[in-house]
Motif scaffolding. Structure first.
Motif, PDB file in Angstrom:
ATOM      1  N   TYR A   1      32.213  72.042  27.885  1.00 60.00           N
ATOM      2  CA  TYR A   1      32.565  71.769  26.497  1.00 60.00           C
ATOM      3  C   TYR A   1      33.063  70.330  26.403  1.00 60.00           C
ATOM      4  N   ASN A   2      33.238  69.863  25.182  1.00 60.13           N
ATOM      5  CA  ASN A   2      33.441  68.439  24.944  1.00 60.13           C
ATOM      6  C   ASN A   2      34.910  68.023  25.052  1.00 60.13           C
ATOM      7  N   ASP A   3      35.467  68.144  26.254  1.00 57.95           N
ATOM      8  CA  ASP A   3      36.837  67.727  26.501  1.00 57.95           C
ATOM      9  C   ASP A   3      36.983  67.514  27.998  1.00 57.95           C
TER      10      ASP A   3
ATOM     11  N   GLU B   1      27.870  71.020  19.222  1.00 60.25           N
ATOM     12  CA  GLU B   1      29.231  71.245  18.753  1.00 60.25           C
ATOM     13  C   GLU B   1      29.362  72.690  18.271  1.00 60.25           C
TER      14      GLU B   1
ATOM     15  N   PHE C   1      33.530  60.711  27.585  1.00 57.94           N
ATOM     16  CA  PHE C   1      34.532  61.150  26.622  1.00 57.94           C
ATOM     17  C   PHE C   1      35.170  59.918  25.988  1.00 57.94           C
TER      18      PHE C   1
ATOM     19  N   PHE D   1      26.037  65.068  32.287  1.00 57.73           N
ATOM     20  CA  PHE D   1      27.387  65.496  31.921  1.00 57.73           C
ATOM     21  C   PHE D   1      28.074  66.102  33.133  1.00 57.73           C
TER      22      PHE D   1
ATOM     23  N   ARG E   1      24.972  67.252  27.862  1.00 54.56           N
ATOM     24  CA  ARG E   1      25.489  68.536  28.319  1.00 54.56           C
ATOM     25  C   ARG E   1      24.410  69.425  28.927  1.00 54.56           C
TER      26      ARG E   1
ATOM     27  N   ASP F   1      35.370  75.453  21.058  1.00 58.11           N
ATOM     28  CA  ASP F   1      34.373  75.331  22.130  1.00 58.11           C
ATOM     29  C   ASP F   1      34.446  76.523  23.074  1.00 58.11           C
TER      30      ASP F   1
END
Length: 551
Positions: free
Chosen positions: A456-458, A74, A363, A303, A539, A179
Protein backbone atom coordinates in the motif's frame (compact mmCIF):
# COMPACT_ATOMS: atom_id res chain seq x y z
CA UNK A 1 21.30 -8.22 -34.04
CA UNK A 2 19.39 -10.61 -31.73
CA UNK A 3 21.49 -12.55 -29.25
CA UNK A 4 22.13 -16.25 -29.72
CA UNK A 5 19.65 -16.98 -26.95
CA UNK A 6 16.87 -14.98 -28.62
CA UNK A 7 17.68 -16.53 -32.02
CA UNK A 8 17.25 -19.98 -30.47
CA UNK A 9 13.93 -18.91 -28.99
CA UNK A 10 12.72 -17.50 -32.29
CA UNK A 11 13.61 -20.75 -34.07
CA UNK A 12 11.69 -22.73 -31.46
CA UNK A 13 8.80 -20.31 -31.79
CA UNK A 14 8.70 -20.78 -35.52
CA UNK A 15 8.56 -24.54 -35.12
CA UNK A 16 5.67 -24.23 -32.69
CA UNK A 17 3.80 -21.84 -34.95
CA UNK A 18 4.07 -24.39 -37.75
CA UNK A 19 1.82 -26.65 -35.69
CA UNK A 20 -1.36 -25.95 -33.80
CA UNK A 21 -1.02 -23.27 -31.15
CA UNK A 22 -2.55 -24.13 -27.77
CA UNK A 23 -4.37 -20.80 -28.00
CA UNK A 24 -6.29 -21.96 -31.08
CA UNK A 25 -8.38 -24.23 -28.90
CA UNK A 26 -10.01 -21.26 -27.17
CA UNK A 27 -9.35 -18.46 -29.66
CA UNK A 28 -13.05 -18.29 -30.51
CA UNK A 29 -14.13 -17.80 -26.91
CA UNK A 30 -15.33 -14.21 -26.60
CA UNK A 31 -14.29 -12.10 -23.65
CA UNK A 32 -11.37 -14.34 -22.63
CA UNK A 33 -8.21 -12.87 -21.09
CA UNK A 34 -5.17 -15.13 -20.66
CA UNK A 35 -1.92 -14.58 -18.77
CA UNK A 36 1.03 -16.12 -16.97
CA UNK A 37 1.43 -14.93 -13.40
CA UNK A 38 4.64 -13.99 -11.59
CA UNK A 39 4.91 -17.59 -10.33
CA UNK A 40 2.85 -20.55 -9.19
CA UNK A 41 -0.03 -19.71 -6.87
CA UNK A 42 0.67 -20.92 -3.35
CA UNK A 43 -2.69 -20.27 -1.68
CA UNK A 44 -6.04 -18.65 -2.31
CA UNK A 45 -6.83 -18.36 1.39
CA UNK A 46 -6.85 -14.60 2.22
CA UNK A 47 -5.65 -15.51 5.71
CA UNK A 48 -2.47 -17.03 4.24
CA UNK A 49 -1.79 -14.84 1.19
CA UNK A 50 1.63 -13.20 1.16
CA UNK A 51 3.19 -13.60 -2.27
CA UNK A 52 2.33 -11.22 -5.10
CA UNK A 53 0.91 -13.86 -7.44
CA UNK A 54 -1.54 -15.02 -4.77
CA UNK A 55 -2.62 -11.50 -3.86
CA UNK A 56 -3.27 -10.68 -7.53
CA UNK A 57 -5.84 -13.47 -7.76
CA UNK A 58 -7.26 -12.46 -4.40
CA UNK A 59 -8.42 -9.19 -5.94
CA UNK A 60 -10.28 -11.13 -8.63
CA UNK A 61 -12.08 -13.52 -6.27
CA UNK A 62 -12.81 -11.23 -3.31
CA UNK A 63 -13.55 -7.61 -2.59
CA UNK A 64 -12.98 -5.71 0.63
CA UNK A 65 -14.74 -2.71 2.15
CA UNK A 66 -12.53 -0.72 -0.19
CA UNK A 67 -11.33 -1.83 -3.63
CA UNK A 68 -8.43 -0.70 -5.83
CA UNK A 69 -8.96 1.97 -8.44
CA UNK A 70 -8.02 0.24 -11.73
CA UNK A 71 -5.54 2.94 -12.77
CA UNK A 72 -4.22 4.67 -9.65
CA UNK A 73 -4.54 1.64 -7.30
CA UNK A 74 -5.79 4.04 -4.64
CA UNK A 75 -8.56 2.73 -2.34
CA UNK A 76 -12.11 3.43 -3.52
CA UNK A 77 -15.42 2.21 -2.04
CA UNK A 78 -15.91 -1.52 -2.61
CA UNK A 79 -18.42 -3.57 -0.63
CA UNK A 80 -19.00 -0.44 1.44
CA UNK A 81 -20.93 2.14 -0.58
CA UNK A 82 -20.57 4.82 2.11
CA UNK A 83 -17.96 5.32 4.82
CA UNK A 84 -18.35 7.73 7.75
CA UNK A 85 -15.28 8.79 9.74
CA UNK A 86 -15.45 10.25 13.23
CA UNK A 87 -14.05 13.70 13.97
CA UNK A 88 -11.04 12.21 15.78
CA UNK A 89 -10.46 9.84 12.81
CA UNK A 90 -10.54 6.69 14.92
CA UNK A 91 -14.03 5.33 14.19
CA UNK A 92 -14.98 4.10 10.72
CA UNK A 93 -18.61 3.28 10.05
CA UNK A 94 -19.00 1.21 6.89
CA UNK A 95 -22.41 1.01 5.23
CA UNK A 96 -22.52 -2.10 3.04
CA UNK A 97 -24.19 -2.21 -0.35
CA UNK A 98 -27.54 -3.96 -0.49
CA UNK A 99 -26.42 -5.39 -3.85
CA UNK A 100 -23.17 -6.92 -2.53
CA UNK A 101 -23.47 -10.71 -2.83
CA UNK A 102 -21.41 -13.86 -2.64
CA UNK A 103 -20.85 -16.02 -5.70
CA UNK A 104 -23.50 -18.41 -4.34
CA UNK A 105 -26.09 -15.62 -4.37
CA UNK A 106 -26.16 -14.95 -0.62
CA UNK A 107 -25.85 -11.39 0.65
CA UNK A 108 -22.56 -10.14 2.02
CA UNK A 109 -23.15 -9.00 5.59
CA UNK A 110 -21.16 -7.30 8.32
CA UNK A 111 -20.98 -10.69 10.08
CA UNK A 112 -18.89 -12.00 7.16
CA UNK A 113 -16.20 -9.40 7.88
CA UNK A 114 -16.29 -10.08 11.60
CA UNK A 115 -15.90 -13.83 10.97
CA UNK A 116 -12.90 -13.28 8.68
CA UNK A 117 -11.14 -10.78 10.95
CA UNK A 118 -11.74 -12.86 14.08
CA UNK A 119 -10.34 -15.89 12.27
CA UNK A 120 -7.26 -13.88 11.28
CA UNK A 121 -6.64 -13.03 14.93
CA UNK A 122 -7.21 -16.61 16.05
CA UNK A 123 -5.14 -18.17 13.24
CA UNK A 124 -2.51 -15.49 12.57
CA UNK A 125 -1.14 -15.15 9.07
CA UNK A 126 1.75 -13.16 7.68
CA UNK A 127 -0.28 -9.93 7.67
CA UNK A 128 -2.24 -10.25 10.90
CA UNK A 129 -0.24 -7.37 12.36
CA UNK A 130 -2.15 -5.00 10.07
CA UNK A 131 -5.24 -5.66 12.19
CA UNK A 132 -3.38 -4.52 15.31
CA UNK A 133 -4.37 -0.94 14.49
CA UNK A 134 -7.88 -1.94 15.61
CA UNK A 135 -8.57 -1.33 19.29
CA UNK A 136 -7.96 -4.45 21.35
CA UNK A 137 -7.06 -6.66 18.37
CA UNK A 138 -3.48 -7.43 19.39
CA UNK A 139 -4.50 -8.10 23.00
CA UNK A 140 -7.22 -10.48 21.80
CA UNK A 141 -4.79 -12.33 19.53
CA UNK A 142 -2.37 -12.79 22.41
CA UNK A 143 -5.10 -13.83 24.84
CA UNK A 144 -6.53 -16.39 22.41
CA UNK A 145 -3.09 -17.87 21.81
CA UNK A 146 -2.60 -18.26 25.57
CA UNK A 147 -6.06 -19.56 26.49
CA UNK A 148 -8.96 -19.50 23.98
CA UNK A 149 -11.54 -19.87 26.75
CA UNK A 150 -10.47 -16.56 28.33
CA UNK A 151 -10.21 -14.47 25.15
CA UNK A 152 -13.01 -11.88 24.94
CA UNK A 153 -13.68 -10.76 21.37
CA UNK A 154 -16.25 -8.19 22.55
CA UNK A 155 -13.31 -6.06 23.72
CA UNK A 156 -12.09 -5.74 20.12
CA UNK A 157 -13.13 -2.58 18.28
CA UNK A 158 -15.22 -4.39 15.66
CA UNK A 159 -19.01 -4.27 15.92
CA UNK A 160 -22.04 -4.93 13.70
CA UNK A 161 -25.12 -2.92 14.74
CA UNK A 162 -26.97 -4.65 11.88
CA UNK A 163 -26.27 -6.79 8.83
CA UNK A 164 -25.47 -3.80 6.64
CA UNK A 165 -23.29 -1.81 9.05
CA UNK A 166 -19.77 -2.45 10.33
CA UNK A 167 -18.18 -0.15 12.92
CA UNK A 168 -14.41 -0.30 13.37
CA UNK A 169 -12.63 1.58 16.17
CA UNK A 170 -8.89 2.14 15.89
CA UNK A 171 -6.31 2.52 18.64
CA UNK A 172 -5.34 5.86 17.08
CA UNK A 173 -5.75 7.61 13.69
CA UNK A 174 -4.21 5.60 10.84
CA UNK A 175 -3.91 7.59 7.64
CA UNK A 176 -3.58 4.49 5.44
CA UNK A 177 -6.37 2.42 7.02
CA UNK A 178 -8.44 2.58 3.79
CA UNK A 179 -5.49 0.88 2.03
CA UNK A 180 -5.57 -1.89 4.64
CA UNK A 181 -9.31 -2.28 4.07
CA UNK A 182 -8.56 -2.92 0.39
CA UNK A 183 -5.98 -5.62 1.18
CA UNK A 184 -6.59 -9.41 1.53
CA UNK A 185 -6.09 -9.35 5.31
CA UNK A 186 -9.50 -7.64 5.57
CA UNK A 187 -11.42 -9.54 2.89
CA UNK A 188 -14.70 -11.09 4.12
CA UNK A 189 -15.21 -14.84 4.21
CA UNK A 190 -18.36 -16.93 3.83
CA UNK A 191 -18.50 -18.92 7.05
CA UNK A 192 -21.29 -21.27 5.97
CA UNK A 193 -19.38 -22.46 2.90
CA UNK A 194 -16.27 -23.08 5.01
CA UNK A 195 -18.00 -25.10 7.75
CA UNK A 196 -17.51 -28.51 6.05
CA UNK A 197 -13.75 -27.87 6.06
CA UNK A 198 -13.47 -26.82 9.69
CA UNK A 199 -11.64 -28.96 12.23
CA UNK A 200 -12.11 -28.40 15.97
CA UNK A 201 -9.35 -29.18 18.43
CA UNK A 202 -11.16 -30.95 21.28
CA UNK A 203 -8.60 -29.82 23.87
CA UNK A 204 -8.48 -26.13 23.04
CA UNK A 205 -11.71 -25.63 21.10
CA UNK A 206 -9.82 -23.94 18.29
CA UNK A 207 -11.19 -24.33 14.78
CA UNK A 208 -8.85 -24.48 11.78
CA UNK A 209 -9.87 -24.81 8.15
CA UNK A 210 -8.56 -27.19 5.52
CA UNK A 211 -7.48 -25.22 2.46
CA UNK A 212 -9.75 -27.35 0.30
CA UNK A 213 -12.34 -24.63 0.86
CA UNK A 214 -10.33 -22.56 -1.65
CA UNK A 215 -10.72 -25.17 -4.42
CA UNK A 216 -13.45 -25.16 -7.04
CA UNK A 217 -16.36 -25.60 -6.77
CA UNK A 218 -16.17 -24.92 -3.02
CA UNK A 219 -14.55 -21.49 -3.02
CA UNK A 220 -17.24 -18.87 -2.37
CA UNK A 221 -16.01 -15.35 -3.02
CA UNK A 222 -17.58 -11.93 -3.45
CA UNK A 223 -15.29 -10.50 -6.14
CA UNK A 224 -15.89 -9.90 -9.85
CA UNK A 225 -14.90 -13.49 -10.71
CA UNK A 226 -15.46 -16.99 -9.37
CA UNK A 227 -13.03 -19.89 -9.50
CA UNK A 228 -14.14 -22.70 -11.82
CA UNK A 229 -10.93 -24.67 -12.45
CA UNK A 230 -7.55 -25.04 -10.75
CA UNK A 231 -5.03 -27.65 -11.86
CA UNK A 232 -1.73 -28.03 -10.02
CA UNK A 233 0.95 -26.39 -12.17
CA UNK A 234 -1.65 -26.18 -14.91
CA UNK A 235 -4.63 -24.09 -15.91
CA UNK A 236 -6.49 -21.86 -13.45
CA UNK A 237 -9.76 -20.47 -14.78
CA UNK A 238 -12.05 -17.80 -13.38
CA UNK A 239 -15.41 -16.78 -14.82
CA UNK A 240 -17.60 -13.77 -14.18
CA UNK A 241 -19.43 -13.84 -10.87
CA UNK A 242 -23.02 -13.33 -11.98
CA UNK A 243 -23.90 -12.05 -8.50
CA UNK A 244 -21.17 -9.38 -8.29
CA UNK A 245 -22.70 -5.98 -7.51
CA UNK A 246 -20.82 -4.14 -10.28
CA UNK A 247 -20.98 -6.81 -12.96
CA UNK A 248 -21.74 -4.36 -15.84
CA UNK A 249 -18.21 -2.97 -15.40
CA UNK A 250 -16.45 -6.36 -15.44
CA UNK A 251 -14.85 -6.33 -18.88
CA UNK A 252 -13.77 -9.96 -19.31
CA UNK A 253 -16.12 -12.92 -19.41
CA UNK A 254 -13.39 -15.28 -18.22
CA UNK A 255 -9.74 -15.22 -17.19
CA UNK A 256 -7.30 -18.08 -17.59
CA UNK A 257 -3.93 -18.28 -15.88
CA UNK A 258 -1.39 -20.61 -17.47
CA UNK A 259 1.64 -22.13 -15.79
CA UNK A 260 5.15 -22.15 -17.21
CA UNK A 261 7.96 -24.42 -16.07
CA UNK A 262 10.56 -21.72 -16.67
CA UNK A 263 10.86 -18.23 -18.20
CA UNK A 264 11.56 -19.62 -21.68
CA UNK A 265 8.44 -21.77 -21.59
CA UNK A 266 6.43 -18.72 -20.55
CA UNK A 267 7.91 -16.62 -23.35
CA UNK A 268 7.09 -19.30 -25.94
CA UNK A 269 3.49 -19.38 -24.73
CA UNK A 270 3.35 -15.64 -25.21
CA UNK A 271 5.00 -15.75 -28.65
CA UNK A 272 2.69 -18.50 -29.90
CA UNK A 273 -0.39 -16.55 -28.80
CA UNK A 274 -1.37 -18.69 -25.84
CA UNK A 275 -1.42 -15.73 -23.46
CA UNK A 276 -2.21 -12.03 -23.73
CA UNK A 277 0.04 -10.93 -20.88
CA UNK A 278 3.31 -12.22 -19.48
CA UNK A 279 3.32 -10.68 -16.01
CA UNK A 280 7.05 -10.96 -15.41
CA UNK A 281 10.02 -11.33 -17.70
CA UNK A 282 13.57 -11.20 -16.40
CA UNK A 283 17.16 -12.14 -17.12
CA UNK A 284 18.93 -12.27 -20.46
CA UNK A 285 15.66 -12.71 -22.31
CA UNK A 286 14.18 -9.48 -20.97
CA UNK A 287 17.33 -7.46 -21.58
CA UNK A 288 17.75 -8.89 -25.09
CA UNK A 289 14.16 -8.00 -25.98
CA UNK A 290 14.71 -4.53 -24.58
CA UNK A 291 17.80 -4.06 -26.75
CA UNK A 292 15.76 -5.14 -29.78
CA UNK A 293 13.26 -2.37 -29.09
CA UNK A 294 10.25 -4.64 -28.68
CA UNK A 295 7.28 -2.29 -28.30
CA UNK A 296 5.22 -4.91 -26.45
CA UNK A 297 7.86 -5.02 -23.69
CA UNK A 298 7.02 -2.52 -20.96
CA UNK A 299 9.80 -1.71 -18.46
CA UNK A 300 8.95 0.79 -15.72
CA UNK A 301 9.88 1.59 -12.10
CA UNK A 302 9.04 -0.95 -9.42
CA UNK A 303 7.80 -0.83 -5.84
CA UNK A 304 10.19 -3.15 -4.13
CA UNK A 305 13.71 -4.31 -3.34
CA UNK A 306 15.72 -7.46 -4.00
CA UNK A 307 17.90 -8.33 -1.03
CA UNK A 308 19.55 -11.11 0.93
CA UNK A 309 17.93 -12.13 4.20
CA UNK A 310 20.26 -13.08 7.04
CA UNK A 311 19.21 -15.52 9.74
CA UNK A 312 19.83 -13.65 12.99
CA UNK A 313 18.90 -16.43 15.42
CA UNK A 314 21.51 -17.35 18.03
CA UNK A 315 21.71 -20.84 16.57
CA UNK A 316 21.75 -21.92 12.95
CA UNK A 317 19.46 -24.73 11.74
CA UNK A 318 21.07 -27.87 13.16
CA UNK A 319 22.18 -26.18 16.39
CA UNK A 320 25.55 -24.64 15.47
CA UNK A 321 26.47 -21.21 16.79
CA UNK A 322 25.49 -18.47 14.35
CA UNK A 323 28.35 -16.06 13.52
CA UNK A 324 25.85 -13.74 11.85
CA UNK A 325 24.31 -13.00 15.22
CA UNK A 326 27.06 -10.38 15.37
CA UNK A 327 25.99 -7.26 13.40
CA UNK A 328 29.63 -6.67 12.41
CA UNK A 329 29.59 -9.93 10.45
CA UNK A 330 26.35 -8.97 8.74
CA UNK A 331 27.73 -5.52 7.88
CA UNK A 332 30.91 -7.12 6.51
CA UNK A 333 28.88 -9.34 4.21
CA UNK A 334 26.96 -6.32 2.96
CA UNK A 335 29.91 -4.01 2.41
CA UNK A 336 31.84 -6.68 0.49
CA UNK A 337 29.26 -6.71 -2.33
CA UNK A 338 29.66 -4.46 -5.37
CA UNK A 339 26.09 -4.22 -6.69
CA UNK A 340 26.84 -2.38 -9.92
CA UNK A 341 28.12 -5.41 -11.87
CA UNK A 342 24.98 -7.31 -10.85
CA UNK A 343 22.57 -4.79 -12.39
CA UNK A 344 24.88 -4.10 -15.33
CA UNK A 345 25.79 -7.65 -16.33
CA UNK A 346 23.16 -9.98 -14.83
CA UNK A 347 19.76 -8.31 -14.47
CA UNK A 348 20.37 -5.71 -17.25
CA UNK A 349 17.03 -3.91 -17.10
CA UNK A 350 18.20 -0.64 -15.59
CA UNK A 351 17.55 -1.65 -11.99
CA UNK A 352 19.06 0.84 -9.51
CA UNK A 353 21.74 -0.74 -7.31
CA UNK A 354 20.47 -0.64 -3.73
CA UNK A 355 22.01 0.61 -0.53
CA UNK A 356 18.58 1.17 1.05
CA UNK A 357 15.64 -1.05 1.89
CA UNK A 358 12.85 1.36 0.94
CA UNK A 359 13.30 2.36 -2.72
CA UNK A 360 14.25 6.07 -2.71
CA UNK A 361 11.82 8.40 -4.43
CA UNK A 362 8.68 6.24 -4.41
CA UNK A 363 7.09 8.02 -1.45
CA UNK A 364 6.86 11.81 -1.75
CA UNK A 365 8.69 13.70 1.05
CA UNK A 366 10.27 10.54 2.47
CA UNK A 367 13.99 11.13 2.98
CA UNK A 368 16.09 7.99 2.88
CA UNK A 369 18.66 7.69 5.68
CA UNK A 370 22.37 7.56 5.01
CA UNK A 371 23.62 4.10 4.14
CA UNK A 372 27.01 2.47 3.87
CA UNK A 373 27.86 1.17 0.41
CA UNK A 374 30.52 -1.02 -1.15
CA UNK A 375 33.81 -0.88 0.77
CA UNK A 376 35.79 -4.15 0.75
CA UNK A 377 38.50 -2.79 3.09
CA UNK A 378 35.93 -1.76 5.68
CA UNK A 379 34.24 -5.13 5.21
CA UNK A 380 37.46 -7.02 5.90
CA UNK A 381 38.10 -4.95 9.04
CA UNK A 382 34.59 -5.56 10.34
CA UNK A 383 35.02 -9.30 9.90
CA UNK A 384 38.42 -9.19 11.63
CA UNK A 385 36.94 -7.17 14.51
CA UNK A 386 34.30 -9.87 14.87
CA UNK A 387 37.05 -12.46 15.32
CA UNK A 388 37.56 -13.80 11.80
CA UNK A 389 40.59 -12.04 10.28
CA UNK A 390 40.94 -12.96 6.63
CA UNK A 391 38.03 -15.34 7.09
CA UNK A 392 40.04 -17.65 9.35
CA UNK A 393 37.85 -19.71 11.62
CA UNK A 394 34.67 -18.61 9.88
CA UNK A 395 32.21 -21.53 9.67
CA UNK A 396 30.79 -22.77 6.41
CA UNK A 397 27.52 -21.12 5.46
CA UNK A 398 24.95 -21.78 2.74
CA UNK A 399 23.24 -19.26 0.48
CA UNK A 400 19.71 -20.41 -0.37
CA UNK A 401 17.74 -19.34 -3.45
CA UNK A 402 14.96 -20.63 -5.67
CA UNK A 403 16.03 -21.95 -9.07
CA UNK A 404 13.85 -19.69 -11.19
CA UNK A 405 15.18 -16.58 -12.93
CA UNK A 406 18.64 -15.18 -12.36
CA UNK A 407 18.90 -15.90 -8.62
CA UNK A 408 21.60 -18.50 -9.17
CA UNK A 409 23.76 -16.15 -11.23
CA UNK A 410 23.48 -13.41 -8.62
CA UNK A 411 24.37 -15.91 -5.89
CA UNK A 412 27.46 -17.11 -7.78
CA UNK A 413 28.67 -13.54 -8.22
CA UNK A 414 28.10 -12.62 -4.56
CA UNK A 415 29.83 -15.78 -3.32
CA UNK A 416 32.91 -14.93 -5.40
CA UNK A 417 32.98 -11.41 -3.96
CA UNK A 418 32.79 -12.74 -0.41
CA UNK A 419 35.63 -15.15 -1.17
CA UNK A 420 37.76 -12.38 -2.67
CA UNK A 421 37.08 -9.64 -0.10
CA UNK A 422 36.59 -11.66 3.09
CA UNK A 423 38.27 -14.99 2.50
CA UNK A 424 35.15 -16.99 3.28
CA UNK A 425 33.53 -19.76 1.26
CA UNK A 426 29.78 -20.01 0.96
CA UNK A 427 27.99 -23.03 -0.45
CA UNK A 428 25.15 -22.36 -2.90
CA UNK A 429 21.84 -24.20 -2.67
CA UNK A 430 19.11 -23.83 -5.29
CA UNK A 431 15.69 -25.38 -4.60
CA UNK A 432 12.26 -25.32 -6.16
CA UNK A 433 9.98 -22.42 -5.22
CA UNK A 434 7.63 -24.22 -2.80
CA UNK A 435 10.53 -25.57 -0.75
CA UNK A 436 12.20 -22.17 -0.85
CA UNK A 437 9.12 -20.40 0.49
CA UNK A 438 8.72 -22.84 3.36
CA UNK A 439 12.36 -22.71 4.37
CA UNK A 440 12.53 -18.91 4.22
CA UNK A 441 9.37 -18.54 6.28
CA UNK A 442 10.48 -21.17 8.80
CA UNK A 443 13.96 -19.59 9.03
CA UNK A 444 15.50 -22.85 7.88
CA UNK A 445 18.43 -21.19 6.15
CA UNK A 446 21.68 -19.32 6.76
CA UNK A 447 21.49 -16.61 4.10
CA UNK A 448 18.68 -16.51 1.54
CA UNK A 449 17.70 -14.45 -1.43
CA UNK A 450 14.55 -12.49 -0.64
CA UNK A 451 12.52 -9.50 -1.75
CA UNK A 452 9.73 -7.24 -0.65
CA UNK A 453 7.17 -5.44 -2.79
CA UNK A 454 5.05 -2.81 -1.06
CA UNK A 455 1.37 -3.50 -0.51
CA UNK A 456 0.00 0.00 0.00
CA UNK A 457 1.03 3.60 -0.49
CA UNK A 458 2.92 4.31 2.73
CA UNK A 459 6.52 3.59 3.86
CA UNK A 460 5.14 1.48 6.69
CA UNK A 461 4.35 -1.18 4.10
CA UNK A 462 8.13 -1.76 4.16
CA UNK A 463 9.06 -0.99 7.76
CA UNK A 464 6.25 -3.10 9.28
CA UNK A 465 7.79 -6.25 7.79
CA UNK A 466 10.56 -6.16 10.41
CA UNK A 467 8.47 -5.48 13.49
CA UNK A 468 9.01 -8.05 16.22
CA UNK A 469 5.32 -8.99 15.90
CA UNK A 470 5.41 -9.53 12.12
CA UNK A 471 5.23 -13.07 10.77
CA UNK A 472 6.80 -11.66 7.59
CA UNK A 473 10.00 -11.03 9.57
CA UNK A 474 12.00 -13.88 8.03
CA UNK A 475 15.33 -12.73 9.54
CA UNK A 476 14.35 -13.27 13.20
CA UNK A 477 15.83 -9.83 13.86
CA UNK A 478 14.27 -7.81 16.65
CA UNK A 479 15.10 -4.33 17.90
CA UNK A 480 12.96 -2.62 20.59
CA UNK A 481 13.94 0.86 19.41
CA UNK A 482 12.89 -0.01 15.87
CA UNK A 483 9.50 -1.17 17.16
CA UNK A 484 9.15 2.02 19.20
CA UNK A 485 9.87 4.28 16.22
CA UNK A 486 7.39 2.42 14.01
CA UNK A 487 4.75 2.59 16.75
CA UNK A 488 5.38 6.31 17.25
CA UNK A 489 5.07 6.86 13.51
CA UNK A 490 1.75 5.04 13.44
CA UNK A 491 0.39 7.39 16.15
CA UNK A 492 1.94 10.59 14.77
CA UNK A 493 -0.73 12.86 13.20
CA UNK A 494 1.78 15.16 11.48
CA UNK A 495 2.63 13.69 8.06
CA UNK A 496 6.19 15.03 7.85
CA UNK A 497 7.02 14.08 11.42
CA UNK A 498 5.87 10.48 10.91
CA UNK A 499 8.00 10.16 7.76
CA UNK A 500 11.04 11.24 9.77
CA UNK A 501 10.28 8.60 12.39
CA UNK A 502 10.06 5.91 9.72
CA UNK A 503 13.33 7.13 8.20
CA UNK A 504 15.01 6.74 11.60
CA UNK A 505 13.61 3.23 11.81
CA UNK A 506 15.02 2.35 8.39
CA UNK A 507 18.40 3.74 9.52
CA UNK A 508 18.44 1.20 12.38
CA UNK A 509 17.59 -1.60 9.97
CA UNK A 510 20.40 -0.59 7.61
CA UNK A 511 22.88 -0.18 10.45
CA UNK A 512 22.19 -3.59 11.99
CA UNK A 513 21.94 -5.30 8.57
CA UNK A 514 19.50 -8.19 9.02
CA UNK A 515 19.06 -7.79 5.25
CA UNK A 516 21.51 -6.89 2.48
CA UNK A 517 19.84 -4.73 -0.20
CA UNK A 518 21.07 -5.67 -3.70
CA UNK A 519 18.93 -3.70 -6.15
CA UNK A 520 15.54 -2.02 -6.48
CA UNK A 521 13.04 -3.62 -8.79
CA UNK A 522 11.82 -2.48 -12.14
CA UNK A 523 8.71 -4.11 -13.57
CA UNK A 524 8.85 -5.78 -16.97
CA UNK A 525 5.72 -6.99 -18.78
CA UNK A 526 5.00 -8.34 -22.24
CA UNK A 527 1.53 -7.12 -23.27
CA UNK A 528 -0.18 -7.71 -26.58
CA UNK A 529 -1.72 -4.91 -28.59
CA UNK A 530 -5.42 -4.65 -27.87
CA UNK A 531 -5.13 -5.64 -24.21
CA UNK A 532 -6.41 -2.96 -21.82
CA UNK A 533 -6.80 -2.43 -18.09
CA UNK A 534 -3.25 -3.30 -17.00
CA UNK A 535 -1.68 -0.14 -15.58
CA UNK A 536 2.07 0.43 -15.74
CA UNK A 537 2.07 1.18 -12.03
CA UNK A 538 5.07 0.67 -9.72
CA UNK A 539 2.96 -1.37 -7.29
CA UNK A 540 2.79 -4.14 -9.90
CA UNK A 541 -0.83 -4.91 -9.00
CA UNK A 542 -3.91 -5.01 -11.21
CA UNK A 543 -7.68 -4.97 -10.76
CA UNK A 544 -8.86 -7.81 -13.00
CA UNK A 545 -12.30 -6.27 -13.06
CA UNK A 546 -11.11 -3.75 -15.66
CA UNK A 547 -8.87 -6.02 -17.74
CA UNK A 548 -9.90 -6.89 -21.27
CA UNK A 549 -8.05 -9.23 -23.62
CA UNK A 550 -7.85 -9.26 -27.37
CA UNK A 551 -10.99 -11.32 -27.92
Amino acid sequence: MPSRRVCQILIATGLLLAGISPRQANAAEPGLFTFINRGEVGTLDPNRMSWLQDIRLGYALWEGLYALDPQTLEPVPGVAERIDLSADKTVYTFHLRDSAKWSNGERVTSADFIFAWRRMLREPGDYTYLLHYIRGAKAYEQAFAADPSRADFSAVGIAAPDQRTLVVTLEHPVTFFPDICAFPVTFPLNEKSMEPFGRRDEKTGRISYDERFTRPPDLVGNGPFKLTRWEFKGLLRMEQNEHYWDRPHVRSQAIEQYSAENPMAGFLKYETGTVDWLAEITGDLASDLREQGRTDLKVFPGFGTYFYSINCNAKLPGGAENPMRDPRVRAALSRAINRQPIVKNITRLGEPAASHYIPPGIFPNYESPEAQGYDPRAAAKLLADAGYPGGRGFPGLTLLYNNEGHHGLVAQFVAKQWQRALGISVQLEGVEIKTFRERLHNKDYHIARASWIGDYNDPSTFTDKYLSSSLNNDSAWFNPRYDELCAAAAREPDAMARLKLLSRAEAILLDETPIIPIYHYVNAYLIRDGVSGIPLHPRNMINFKSVQGRH
